[in-house]
Enzyme design. Structure first.
Site, PDB file in Angstrom:
ATOM      1  N   ASP A   1       0.860 -18.315 -14.818  1.00 32.64           N
ATOM      2  CA  ASP A   1       0.112 -17.341 -15.616  1.00 32.64           C
ATOM      3  C   ASP A   1      -1.359 -17.509 -15.263  1.00 32.64           C
ATOM      4  O   ASP A   1      -2.023 -18.429 -15.734  1.00 32.64           O
ATOM      5  CB  ASP A   1       0.365 -17.606 -17.105  1.00 32.64           C
ATOM      6  CG  ASP A   1      -0.532 -16.772 -18.016  1.00 32.64           C
ATOM      7  OD1 ASP A   1      -1.151 -15.794 -17.531  1.00 32.64           O
ATOM      8  OD2 ASP A   1      -0.630 -17.111 -19.216  1.00 32.64           O
TER       9      ASP A   1
ATOM     10  N   THR B   1      -9.467 -17.394 -17.861  1.00 28.46           N
ATOM     11  CA  THR B   1     -10.172 -18.665 -17.988  1.00 28.46           C
ATOM     12  C   THR B   1      -9.421 -19.815 -17.364  1.00 28.46           C
ATOM     13  O   THR B   1     -10.028 -20.700 -16.747  1.00 28.46           O
ATOM     14  CB  THR B   1     -10.425 -18.981 -19.475  1.00 28.46           C
ATOM     15  OG1 THR B   1     -11.109 -17.877 -20.078  1.00 28.46           O
ATOM     16  CG2 THR B   1     -11.268 -20.235 -19.636  1.00 28.46           C
TER      17      THR B   1
ATOM     18  N   GLY C   1      -2.238  -4.581 -18.903  1.00 32.78           N
ATOM     19  CA  GLY C   1      -2.343  -5.924 -18.355  1.00 32.78           C
ATOM     20  C   GLY C   1      -0.974  -6.579 -18.275  1.00 32.78           C
ATOM     21  O   GLY C   1      -0.212  -6.577 -19.241  1.00 32.78           O
TER      22      GLY C   1
ATOM     23  N   ASP D   1      -0.197  -9.558 -18.317  1.00 31.86           N
ATOM     24  CA  ASP D   1      -0.031 -10.658 -19.258  1.00 31.86           C
ATOM     25  C   ASP D   1       0.472 -10.158 -20.608  1.00 31.86           C
ATOM     26  O   ASP D   1       1.291 -10.816 -21.263  1.00 31.86           O
ATOM     27  CB  ASP D   1      -1.340 -11.427 -19.418  1.00 31.86           C
ATOM     28  CG  ASP D   1      -2.530 -10.539 -19.762  1.00 31.86           C
ATOM     29  OD1 ASP D   1      -2.464  -9.308 -19.547  1.00 31.86           O
ATOM     30  OD2 ASP D   1      -3.552 -11.087 -20.224  1.00 31.86           O
ATOM     31  N   ARG D   2       0.020  -8.975 -21.033  1.00 29.93           N
ATOM     32  CA  ARG D   2       0.523  -8.392 -22.283  1.00 29.93           C
ATOM     33  C   ARG D   2       2.009  -8.051 -22.166  1.00 29.93           C
ATOM     34  O   ARG D   2       2.786  -8.289 -23.096  1.00 29.93           O
ATOM     35  CB  ARG D   2      -0.271  -7.149 -22.652  1.00 29.93           C
ATOM     36  CG  ARG D   2      -1.726  -7.415 -22.987  1.00 29.93           C
ATOM     37  CD  ARG D   2      -2.516  -6.119 -23.127  1.00 29.93           C
ATOM     38  NE  ARG D   2      -2.103  -5.348 -24.304  1.00 29.93           N
ATOM     39  CZ  ARG D   2      -2.487  -4.091 -24.532  1.00 29.93           C
ATOM     40  NH1 ARG D   2      -3.254  -3.451 -23.643  1.00 29.93           N
ATOM     41  NH2 ARG D   2      -2.091  -3.456 -25.632  1.00 29.93           N
TER      42      ARG D   2
ATOM     43  N   THR E   1      -9.353 -15.012 -23.860  1.00 32.41           N
ATOM     44  CA  THR E   1     -10.705 -14.499 -23.663  1.00 32.41           C
ATOM     45  C   THR E   1     -10.890 -13.205 -24.445  1.00 32.41           C
ATOM     46  O   THR E   1     -11.907 -12.996 -25.108  1.00 32.41           O
ATOM     47  CB  THR E   1     -10.960 -14.262 -22.163  1.00 32.41           C
ATOM     48  OG1 THR E   1     -10.708 -15.475 -21.448  1.00 32.41           O
ATOM     49  CG2 THR E   1     -12.392 -13.831 -21.926  1.00 32.41           C
TER      50      THR E   1
END
Length: 244
Positions: A6, A10, A102, A104-105, A127
């Site tokens: 992932d 950051t 995104g 990641d979502r 973030t």
């Protein structure tokens, strides 16, 4: 062994999974690191002790940072990128502009649905803070989308950077009935309360008994402020990757 990556804004979060469990892949080991060259070199060296047959990754970073991570992988494995799709098993994607969603979502939604098996609110506390809705549809579910707001640290940085007298805050959150009686606590409490308010308003789209799942670097702080309704699940994006 399957390596899951992932690549967040950051940090790089990683996990190792195999198929030995009767109900499929389970993450056996995981961790997180920054993108510094020394950190990546040490991480890459440690990977050599594992027999990897597959690598799956979700990335929201630029090409240079992706290359820096993927170049540390053993040469014999070809990494597979997770992309946003219209459907994964029985989870439908109803986002109107999937090309802007995104990954990641989407991965976190897959992980949440796989673990919970019921409508839920998925909160990514990184973030940025994302607040997404999964609703029931037939025998499956539908990912509807939700909200994106600045993460707690971004809120505090904006207050410090765009005002003349507000400090770089590292204050404490003052939960009710307490009231912040100093500036740094007022800033931190304001950022946490604003985040919780957005979550609580978004949750009105769901049934009252639907769980709230929180993941990400600020997950524990936000879940504590929300109370018993919220549960923290670390590495929710990795859970989604494990099930793709």
């Amino acid at each position: 062994m399957k390596l899951l990556l992932d690549m967040g804004n950051t940090r790089l979060k990683w996990g190792l999974a195999d198929g030995s469990q009767p109900d499929g892949l389970r993450i056996q080991n995981s961790g997180a690191l920054d993108y510094g060259s020394e950190s990546l070199a040490a991480w890459g060296a440690a990977l050599q002790s594992h027999t990897l047959h597959d690598v799956c990754f979700a990335s929201v970073v630029d090409a240079a940072r992706e290359t820096a991570v993927l170049s540390r992988l053993p040469a014999h494995v070809a990494p597979r990128r997770l992309v946003v799709s219209q459907k994964i098993v029985d989870l439908e994607n109803a986002y109107a502009t999937p090309e802007t969603l995104g990954v990641d979502r989407w991965a976190a939604a897959i992980g949440a649905w796989s673990l919970m098996g019921k409508p839920c609110l998925v909160i990514g506390a990184g973030t940025a803070t994302t607040i997404d809705v999964i609703q029931a549809k037939g025998r499956g579910a539908v990912y509807r989308g939700g909200l994106i707001v600045p993460g707690i640290h971004l809120m505090l940085e904006a207050l410090h950077g765009r005002t003349a007298r507000l400090p770089q805050a590292k204050g404490d959150y003052r939960a009710a009935p307490a009231v912040a009686d100093n500036t740094v606590d007022a800033m931190t409490s304001g950022a946490v309360e604003a985040t919780c308010g957005a979550i609580e308003r978004m949750a009105r789209r769901l049934d009252d008994d639907s769980p709230w799942i929180v993941t990400g670097g600020d997950a524990q702080r936000i879940a504590s402020a929300l109370g018993a309704r919220a549960s923290v699940i670390d590495g929710l994006v990795l859970e989604g990757l494990a099930r793709v």
